[in-house]
Design a protein around this motif. Structure first.
Motif, PDB file in Angstrom:
ATOM      1  N   ALA A 237      -6.636  -3.794   5.230  1.00  0.00           N
ATOM      2  CA  ALA A 237      -6.774  -2.456   5.813  1.00  0.00           C
ATOM      3  C   ALA A 237      -5.547  -2.097   6.631  1.00  0.00           C
ATOM      4  CB  ALA A 237      -8.034  -2.399   6.675  1.00  0.00           C
ATOM      5  N   SER A 238      -5.104  -3.031   7.464  1.00  0.00           N
ATOM      6  CA  SER A 238      -3.937  -2.776   8.299  1.00  0.00           C
ATOM      7  C   SER A 238      -2.676  -2.625   7.459  1.00  0.00           C
ATOM      8  CB  SER A 238      -3.772  -3.928   9.306  1.00  0.00           C
ATOM      9  OG  SER A 238      -2.831  -3.585  10.293  1.00  0.00           O
ATOM     10  N   ALA A 239      -2.564  -3.424   6.388  1.00  0.00           N
ATOM     11  CA  ALA A 239      -1.395  -3.318   5.511  1.00  0.00           C
ATOM     12  C   ALA A 239      -1.413  -2.001   4.735  1.00  0.00           C
ATOM     13  CB  ALA A 239      -1.363  -4.494   4.543  1.00  0.00           C
ATOM     14  N   LEU A 240      -2.583  -1.608   4.267  1.00  0.00           N
ATOM     15  CA  LEU A 240      -2.702  -0.427   3.413  1.00  0.00           C
ATOM     16  C   LEU A 240      -2.440   0.861   4.171  1.00  0.00           C
ATOM     17  CD1 LEU A 240      -3.561   0.628   0.575  1.00  0.00           C
ATOM     18  CD2 LEU A 240      -5.899   0.698   1.447  1.00  0.00           C
ATOM     19  N   VAL A 241      -2.958   0.968   5.394  1.00  0.00           N
ATOM     20  CA  VAL A 241      -2.878   2.223   6.139  1.00  0.00           C
ATOM     21  C   VAL A 241      -1.707   2.238   7.114  1.00  0.00           C
ATOM     22  CG1 VAL A 241      -4.129   3.778   7.678  1.00  0.00           C
ATOM     23  CG2 VAL A 241      -5.372   2.506   5.923  1.00  0.00           C
ATOM     24  N   LEU A 242      -1.429   1.103   7.760  1.00  0.00           N
ATOM     25  CA  LEU A 242      -0.408   1.071   8.801  1.00  0.00           C
ATOM     26  C   LEU A 242       0.845   0.287   8.411  1.00  0.00           C
ATOM     27  CD1 LEU A 242      -2.745   0.427  11.869  1.00  0.00           C
ATOM     28  CD2 LEU A 242      -1.784   2.612  11.120  1.00  0.00           C
ATOM     29  N   GLY A 243       0.785  -0.446   7.308  1.00  0.00           N
ATOM     30  CA  GLY A 243       1.948  -1.214   6.884  1.00  0.00           C
ATOM     31  C   GLY A 243       2.160  -2.499   7.652  1.00  0.00           C
ATOM     32  N   ILE A 244       1.156  -2.951   8.417  1.00  0.00           N
ATOM     33  CA  ILE A 244       1.259  -4.196   9.182  1.00  0.00           C
ATOM     34  C   ILE A 244       0.662  -5.317   8.336  1.00  0.00           C
ATOM     35  CG2 ILE A 244       0.565  -5.400  11.285  1.00  0.00           C
ATOM     36  CD1 ILE A 244       0.396  -2.656  12.644  1.00  0.00           C
ATOM     37  N   LYS A 245       1.526  -6.234   7.863  1.00  0.00           N
ATOM     38  CA  LYS A 245       1.081  -7.257   6.909  1.00  0.00           C
ATOM     39  C   LYS A 245       1.096  -8.661   7.494  1.00  0.00           C
ATOM     40  CE  LYS A 245       4.104  -5.636   3.934  1.00  0.00           C
ATOM     41  NZ  LYS A 245       4.923  -5.435   2.726  1.00  0.00           N
ATOM     42  N   ASP A 246       1.036  -8.759   8.825  1.00  0.00           N
ATOM     43  CA  ASP A 246       1.122 -10.072   9.466  1.00  0.00           C
ATOM     44  C   ASP A 246      -0.004 -11.006   9.045  1.00  0.00           C
ATOM     45  OD1 ASP A 246       3.300  -9.084  10.753  1.00  0.00           O
ATOM     46  OD2 ASP A 246       2.325  -8.778  12.689  1.00  0.00           O
ATOM     47  N   GLU A 247      -1.206 -10.459   8.803  1.00  0.00           N
ATOM     48  CA  GLU A 247      -2.376 -11.303   8.556  1.00  0.00           C
ATOM     49  C   GLU A 247      -2.682 -11.485   7.069  1.00  0.00           C
ATOM     50  OE1 GLU A 247      -3.913 -12.837  10.976  1.00  0.00           O
ATOM     51  OE2 GLU A 247      -2.739 -11.887  12.562  1.00  0.00           O
ATOM     52  N   VAL A 248      -1.898 -10.878   6.190  1.00  0.00           N
ATOM     53  CA  VAL A 248      -2.154 -11.007   4.753  1.00  0.00           C
ATOM     54  C   VAL A 248      -1.725 -12.396   4.297  1.00  0.00           C
ATOM     55  CG1 VAL A 248      -1.707 -10.066   2.459  1.00  0.00           C
ATOM     56  CG2 VAL A 248      -1.811  -8.533   4.430  1.00  0.00           C
ATOM     57  N   ASP A 249      -2.651 -13.153   3.721  1.00  0.00           N
ATOM     58  CA  ASP A 249      -2.336 -14.529   3.339  1.00  0.00           C
ATOM     59  C   ASP A 249      -1.534 -14.567   2.043  1.00  0.00           C
ATOM     60  OD1 ASP A 249      -4.342 -14.921   0.962  1.00  0.00           O
ATOM     61  OD2 ASP A 249      -5.551 -14.098   2.590  1.00  0.00           O
ATOM     62  N   GLN A 250      -0.933 -15.731   1.779  1.00  0.00           N
ATOM     63  CA  GLN A 250      -0.047 -15.889   0.630  1.00  0.00           C
ATOM     64  C   GLN A 250      -0.793 -15.732  -0.685  1.00  0.00           C
ATOM     65  OE1 GLN A 250       3.251 -16.066   0.707  1.00  0.00           O
ATOM     66  NE2 GLN A 250       3.254 -16.046  -1.535  1.00  0.00           N
ATOM     67  N   GLU A 251      -2.035 -16.188  -0.753  1.00  0.00           N
ATOM     68  CA  GLU A 251      -2.812 -16.062  -1.988  1.00  0.00           C
ATOM     69  C   GLU A 251      -3.008 -14.598  -2.364  1.00  0.00           C
ATOM     70  OE1 GLU A 251      -7.165 -17.418  -3.826  1.00  0.00           O
ATOM     71  OE2 GLU A 251      -6.773 -17.539  -1.679  1.00  0.00           O
ATOM     72  N   THR A 252      -3.306 -13.764  -1.372  1.00  0.00           N
ATOM     73  CA  THR A 252      -3.494 -12.337  -1.632  1.00  0.00           C
ATOM     74  C   THR A 252      -2.187 -11.689  -2.056  1.00  0.00           C
ATOM     75  OG1 THR A 252      -5.288 -12.274  -0.008  1.00  0.00           O
ATOM     76  CG2 THR A 252      -4.291 -10.175  -0.631  1.00  0.00           C
ATOM     77  N   ARG A 253      -1.106 -12.029  -1.366  1.00  0.00           N
ATOM     78  CA  ARG A 253       0.197 -11.469  -1.738  1.00  0.00           C
ATOM     79  C   ARG A 253       0.534 -11.804  -3.186  1.00  0.00           C
ATOM     80  NH1 ARG A 253       3.577 -10.348   2.989  1.00  0.00           N
ATOM     81  NH2 ARG A 253       2.487 -10.968   4.895  1.00  0.00           N
ATOM     82  N   GLN A 254       0.283 -13.064  -3.577  1.00  0.00           N
ATOM     83  CA  GLN A 254       0.608 -13.495  -4.926  1.00  0.00           C
ATOM     84  C   GLN A 254      -0.257 -12.785  -5.957  1.00  0.00           C
ATOM     85  OE1 GLN A 254       3.269 -15.629  -5.464  1.00  0.00           O
ATOM     86  NE2 GLN A 254       2.990 -14.862  -7.548  1.00  0.00           N
ATOM     87  N   ALA A 255      -1.546 -12.579  -5.637  1.00  0.00           N
ATOM     88  CA  ALA A 255      -2.442 -11.893  -6.565  1.00  0.00           C
ATOM     89  C   ALA A 255      -1.974 -10.461  -6.823  1.00  0.00           C
ATOM     90  CB  ALA A 255      -3.869 -11.895  -6.011  1.00  0.00           C
ATOM     91  N   TYR A 256      -1.528  -9.788  -5.789  1.00  0.00           N
ATOM     92  CA  TYR A 256      -1.051  -8.406  -5.962  1.00  0.00           C
ATOM     93  C   TYR A 256       0.282  -8.385  -6.715  1.00  0.00           C
ATOM     94  CZ  TYR A 256      -4.699  -6.379  -3.059  1.00  0.00           C
ATOM     95  OH  TYR A 256      -5.904  -5.943  -2.586  1.00  0.00           O
ATOM     96  N   ALA A 257       1.128  -9.361  -6.452  1.00  0.00           N
ATOM     97  CA  ALA A 257       2.393  -9.431  -7.184  1.00  0.00           C
ATOM     98  C   ALA A 257       2.151  -9.691  -8.662  1.00  0.00           C
ATOM     99  CB  ALA A 257       3.279 -10.523  -6.590  1.00  0.00           C
ATOM    100  N   ASN A 258       1.188 -10.556  -8.980  1.00  0.00           N
ATOM    101  CA  ASN A 258       0.915 -10.912 -10.373  1.00  0.00           C
ATOM    102  C   ASN A 258       0.320  -9.766 -11.170  1.00  0.00           C
ATOM    103  OD1 ASN A 258       1.846 -13.443  -9.741  1.00  0.00           O
ATOM    104  ND2 ASN A 258      -0.170 -14.409  -9.667  1.00  0.00           N
ATOM    105  N   THR A 259      -0.299  -8.808 -10.487  1.00  0.00           N
ATOM    106  CA  THR A 259      -0.927  -7.680 -11.182  1.00  0.00           C
ATOM    107  C   THR A 259      -0.133  -6.385 -11.040  1.00  0.00           C
ATOM    108  OG1 THR A 259      -2.307  -7.331  -9.216  1.00  0.00           O
ATOM    109  CG2 THR A 259      -3.254  -8.618 -11.008  1.00  0.00           C
TER     110      THR A 259
END
Length: 745
Positions: A237-259
């Motif tokens: 939510a914070s990344a999507l609306v405010l651009g703050i990605k401090d709490e986004v874990d590596q697994e989630t980042r990789q899943a979005y990159a892969n898709t």
């Protein structure tokens, strides 16, 4: 496809400016100061323009135009020279290691890492030989995350003890050039600062507006933290609306990159475009939508919404870039003087590059403008291939029941939307495809399925998230007057937050679901060189020209460029096949050696512990991609490794590979081993207690001595001087990068 220059005048201005910037980036070191040349050319342009105005011949106007193009080209060089801080007489480079202390201000919000905070500080002054003097330059710093140590804040002024070190070049083959990335952001030094090494002495933000914006972003982030309870959903939510990605874990980042949906998590053009679209949609439903006053009102409202959003997201670079782009679009529409989107984009790019020429090197800048250009040109044409709405409207018959007719209508509307969204994704991919391969080394075939659902859901989530922030703001305002009433009204934000959290959950589960259902849809490990990117771009451009003009020479040129591209790939593979490389990698606190033969390799971790995913991804995989590796096998220790290795004594292992022999020394030599001449290298590990005389007696002094990354800096410093004095050649992989022995079959 043919450009009409009259409504696209700024395209002719931005292209030579970009050419000048590129010229400096590739040949800036040998160029003298050219600011005075710009002044001369400008005066010459004015003189020729005045003369051309009195002449009736086209040649006079052409001469003025050529002078303008040349002036902008040189201006691109001059602007980049001016923006390059390292050219300053008082830059940090000029002081070197003589710096005792430096005073600097934190210039950005910190990046939160598991064990450290990373941020950039801008130097204001340095102390050399006991005297303070003005200085400038950026330093990328890291400080440990410890209890009692506050995180850096934008505007904090520090006094730091010690001299920062110049940024390191890539340490391993193919590794990301972080030094060049920092230099494009005017940062030339790095430093790890211990808690007792710096002191916060003041708070002087370089921009008070940005400081307030960053604080506002953190306050709004606190709203999401309060109402969105699930950790993963809060982070998104914070990344999507405010651009703050401090709490986004590596697994989630990789899943979005892969898709192919990483762009959704980065607050930029998508979110700003959603707000612009929402304002446009609402204003289109107001009565009396005509006249200059309504256009002025529309423009002011649109600008207010966009720049307010840029403010509450901390005025980040990506949002500012998108806000500037949409600002020119809004102003262009309001004045009714400009209807060409191509020219509006050129205007935005022109002013952004005048402000910061190094934006041309920014991946976000490149992808944003290319995607928008491609969407503007291609999306309407792709949509025209199919007309689902018209097709299903033709299915309506007068005798059909009303429900059936409405069914045909709404089915056509829905499929028309789906097709328009598909066309948009396809159009955006066409132009960004070469850069995606170049920067990310992968191409997600599932991008259509991912974006088709993810973009609408995430768009709705952005609206709901912003609604939550507005509603919470209203409740907080009521709380200043009546806390009891605010406590009752708080049920509203809670209900909206519940919907918001569910939407984020659905959005995230869909992305992970696509990854699980289509695990083979990601083509990864792709390596293309800069010339090959230009060749791919040339193929795409010439094909577009062929389809637009229907002239075979363009198709022939596209085929020729494709042939050159294919030939370059074949030639690279031919050159690589017979090569052999022995690599002692630079991986912090690890002992790792690689044995490469063509496109295959065996990677051995000498400490018998497997490499972590992060170590493989950032240290080994880039070189594998660069070599188009087909088979890379990792071995924890020498077991099951086809490279022969013998433990000659407890502190000595001898390995032989393709006619080359190596010695790995991790302890004192007993003297029982017979002399081993003719080595390719002697690798010292784990602070091996060894004297130069013992090394010389066992291995001679011909072979270079390599300190691997398991050796401490104090050990390397002491041993290096002793070994050099004894006639050895030395190499420290921590400072000088991986040690490589090359050969050919």
């Amino acid at each position: 496809m043919v450009i009409s220059w009259a409504p696209n005048a700024f395209i002719r201005l931005v292209l030579p400016l970009m050419a000048g910037i590129l010229t400096y980036l590739y040949a800036g070191a040998v160029l003298p100061e050219v600011g005075w040349v710009v002044v001369i050319l400008f005066l010459g342009f004015l003189a020729v323009q005045l003369w051309a105005a009195r002449q009736a011949t086209p040649g006079a106007t052409d001469a003025a135009g050529l002078l303008a193009v040349l002036m902008l080209y040189v201006a691109g060089v001059a602007l980049t020279q001016q923006a390059t801080e390292s050219r300053s007489a008082n830059h940090l480079y000029r002081f070197g290691s003589r710096i005792e202390y430096y005073r600097a201000v934190v210039d950005e919000y910190p990046v939160v890492r598991p064990a450290t905070y990373a941020t950039t500080v801008r130097v204001q002054a340095v102390r050399v030989a006991g005297r303070w003097q003005p200085a400038r330059g950026g330093v990328r710093v890291s400080i440990p995350r410890e209890a009692g140590l506050a995180a850096p804040q934008y505007g904090d002024v520090w006094v730091v003890r010690g001299a920062p070190a110049p940024s390191k070049a890539p340490l391993n083959p193919g590794e990301f050039d972080y030094r060049r990335y920092l230099q494009y952001h005017q940062v030339y030094h790095q430093q790890f600062i211990h808690p007792d090494q710096f002191l916060r002495v003041a708070y002087e933000p370089p921009s008070m507006l940005r400081a307030v914006a960053m604080r506002a972003a953190r306050v709004l982030d606190g709203v999401f933290r309060q109402y969105v309870h699930a950790k993963r959903e809060y982070a998104l939510a914070s990344a999507l609306v405010l651009g703050i990605k401090d709490e986004v874990d590596q697994e989630t980042r990789q899943a979005y990159a892969n898709t192919g949906t990483t762009h959704i998590m980065a607050v930029s053009g998508l979110q700003v475009g959603l707000l612009f679209g929402a304002v446009t949609w609402l204003l289109a439903r107001l009565p009396g939508r005509r006249g200059p006053l309504f256009r002025l009102f529309t423009a002011l409202l649109g600008l207010s919404v966009i720049w307010s959003y840029a403010f509450v997201t901390g005025l980040s670079a990506s949002v500012l870039r998108a806000a500037v782009m949409f600002t020119f679009i809004i102003v262009g529409r309001a004045t009714s003087r400009q209807t060409s989107m191509y020219n509006l984009l050129a205007v935005a790019a022109f002013f952004l590059l005048c402000y910061d020429p190094y934006l041309l090197c920014d991946v976000g800048f490149q992808l944003s403008f290319l995607a928008v250009l491609s969407i503007v040109y291609l999306q309407p044409r792709i949509v025209g291939w199919l007309q689902p709405k018209a097709y299903f409207l033709n299915k309506q018959r007068p005798w059909q029941p009303k429900m059936v007719q409405k069914g045909w209508h709404w089915l056509g509307v829905f499929l028309q939307y789906v097709w328009a969204a598909t066309a948009l994704s396809l159009a955006a991919q066409v132009a960004t495809f070469p850069l995606g391969l170049y920067y990310f080394h992968q191409f997600p075939l599932s991008f259509l399925f991912s974006n088709l659902v993810a973009v609408p859901i995430s768009s709705g989530a952005v609206y709901v998230g912003l609604g939550l922030l507005v509603l919470k703001g209203l409740v907080a305002g009521v709380g200043l007057i009546s806390p009891n009433l605010a406590a009752f009204l708080d049920y509203g934000p809670r209900a909206v937050a519940g919907l918001f959290e569910k939407m984020i959950w659905v959005f995230n589960e869909y992305i992970f679901g696509v990854g699980r259902l289509m695990p083979s849809a990601l083509i990864s490990g792709i390596h293309v060189t800069t010339p090959q990117v230009w060749l791919i771009g040339g193929v795409i451009l010439t094909l577009l020209l062929f389809f637009a003009l229907r002239k075979l020479p363009w198709l022939a040129l596209a085929c020729a460029l494709l042939g050159v591209f294919a030939g370059s790939r074949v030639w690279a593979a031919h050159e690589l096949a017979p090569t052999e490389e022995l690599v002692v990698y630079s991986i912090p606190r690890r002992s790792v050696v690689g044995f490469w033969q063509g496109a295959s390799a065996h990677i051995v971790t000498l400490d018998s512990l497997p490499l972590t995913e992060t170590e493989r991804t950032y240290r080994i995989v880039p070189g594998s991609i660069q070599r188009d590796a087909r088979r890379v096998v990792y071995h924890p220790g020498w077991e099951a490794c086809p490279v022969p290795a013998v433990v000659a004594e407890p502190g000595l292992t001898l390995a032989a590979w393709r006619g080359r022999r190596l010695a790995f020394v991790s302890g004192p030599l007993s003297g029982a081993t017979a002399p081993v001449p003719g080595l390719a290298a002697v690798v010292l590990r784990r602070n091996a207690r060894i004297r130069p005389q013992e090394l010389a007696a066992t291995f001679g002094t011909t072979a270079p001595v390599v300190f691997d990354s398991s050796c401490k800096s104090w050990y390397v410093l002491r041993q290096d001087s002793l070994l050099r004095a004894a006639g050895f050649r030395t190499h420290d992989v921590t400072l000088a990068g991986a040690f490589i022995v090359q050969g050919r079959q």
